[in-house]
Write a protein that holds these residues in place. Structure first.
Motif, PDB file in Angstrom:
ATOM      1  N   HIS A  76       1.012  -1.050  -0.003  1.00 33.18           N
ATOM      2  CA  HIS A  76       0.086   0.119   0.089  1.00 33.18           C
ATOM      3  C   HIS A  76       0.907   1.425  -0.010  1.00 33.18           C
ATOM      4  N   TRP A  79      -7.736   2.486   0.253  1.00 32.80           N
ATOM      5  CA  TRP A  79      -7.594   2.730   1.741  1.00 32.80           C
ATOM      6  C   TRP A  79      -8.462   1.986   2.624  1.00 32.80           C
ATOM      7  N   LEU A  80      -9.931   1.860   2.289  1.00 34.68           N
ATOM      8  CA  LEU A  80     -10.771   1.291   2.921  1.00 34.68           C
ATOM      9  C   LEU A  80     -10.802  -0.159   3.151  1.00 34.68           C
ATOM     10  N   ALA A 120      -7.786  -0.868   5.343  1.00 33.18           N
ATOM     11  CA  ALA A 120      -8.090  -0.831   6.705  1.00 33.18           C
ATOM     12  C   ALA A 120      -8.786  -2.188   7.309  1.00 33.18           C
ATOM     13  N   MET A 140      -6.230  -5.095   6.935  1.00 33.51           N
ATOM     14  CA  MET A 140      -5.179  -5.221   7.994  1.00 33.51           C
ATOM     15  C   MET A 140      -5.683  -5.426   9.341  1.00 33.51           C
ATOM     16  N   TYR A 141      -6.995  -5.048   9.645  1.00 32.85           N
ATOM     17  CA  TYR A 141      -7.815  -5.230  10.833  1.00 32.85           C
ATOM     18  C   TYR A 141      -7.933  -6.849  11.008  1.00 32.85           C
ATOM     19  N   HIS A 150      -6.970  -5.540  -2.752  1.00 37.15           N
ATOM     20  CA  HIS A 150      -6.073  -4.618  -2.758  1.00 37.15           C
ATOM     21  C   HIS A 150      -5.102  -4.552  -4.084  1.00 37.15           C
TER      22      HIS A 150
END
Length: 155
Positions: A66, A99-100, A103, A106-107, A141
């Motif tokens: 990213h 970006w969403l 997030a 990654m969570y 992604h």
């Protein structure tokens, strides 16, 4: 020369995202190999060190991919002055969506990884398929970042 560098950069981002996705899948397999007892939403199991290492690698690769796509990949097109073309709007849309996805992915990867941390207690909430779903989001992604870079190349 700029387009060749952009193509190499897109390939690098795709390779990192694909590797992160496969690491997430392998971490899920390693997590499923340990014995566990399940009672409703709670689960008691031994943590898997291999799943912890693979999940950490997947999260790290997703973050590096990213960062590469954002900071080294054609970011100047959005900040350049002049008329706003449809390609710039498209690239802005895809960077926001990436970006969403970052997030959420990654969570999921970090939550699945931390459930395999050795210092945690053996019982807790059920985190099945977090690593697997995080791996799928790594592939998503990668696709979004390629579309972002391609739309930036034609600004």
């Amino acid at each position: 020369m700029g387009r060749v560098a952009g193509i190499v950069l897109c390939l690098l981002v795709v390779i990192m995202d694909v590797a992160a996705g496969f690491l997430g899948f392998e971490a899920e397999k390693a997590q499923n190999k340990v014995k566990h007892v399940r009672v409703l939403m709670f689960e008691c199991k031994k943590p898997s060190h291999q799943a912890f290492i693979l999940g950490s690698g997947a999260a790290l690769l997703l973050g590096v991919a990213h960062a590469t796509a954002n900071f080294l990949g054609c970011c100047s097109c959005i900040w350049s002055q002049g008329k706003t073309s449809s390609n710039r709007k498209c690239s802005l849309l895809f960077i926001i969506i990436s970006w969403l996805v970052l997030a959420i992915g990654m969570y999921m990867l970090v939550t699945g990884t931390m459930s395999n941390k050795k210092s945690d207690g053996p019982c807790g909430f059920n985190h099945h398929y977090y690593l697997y779903n995080g791996g799928i989001l790594c592939f998503v992604h990668g696709i979004l970042c390629v579309v972002y870079c391609v739309s930036n190349c034609f600004c």
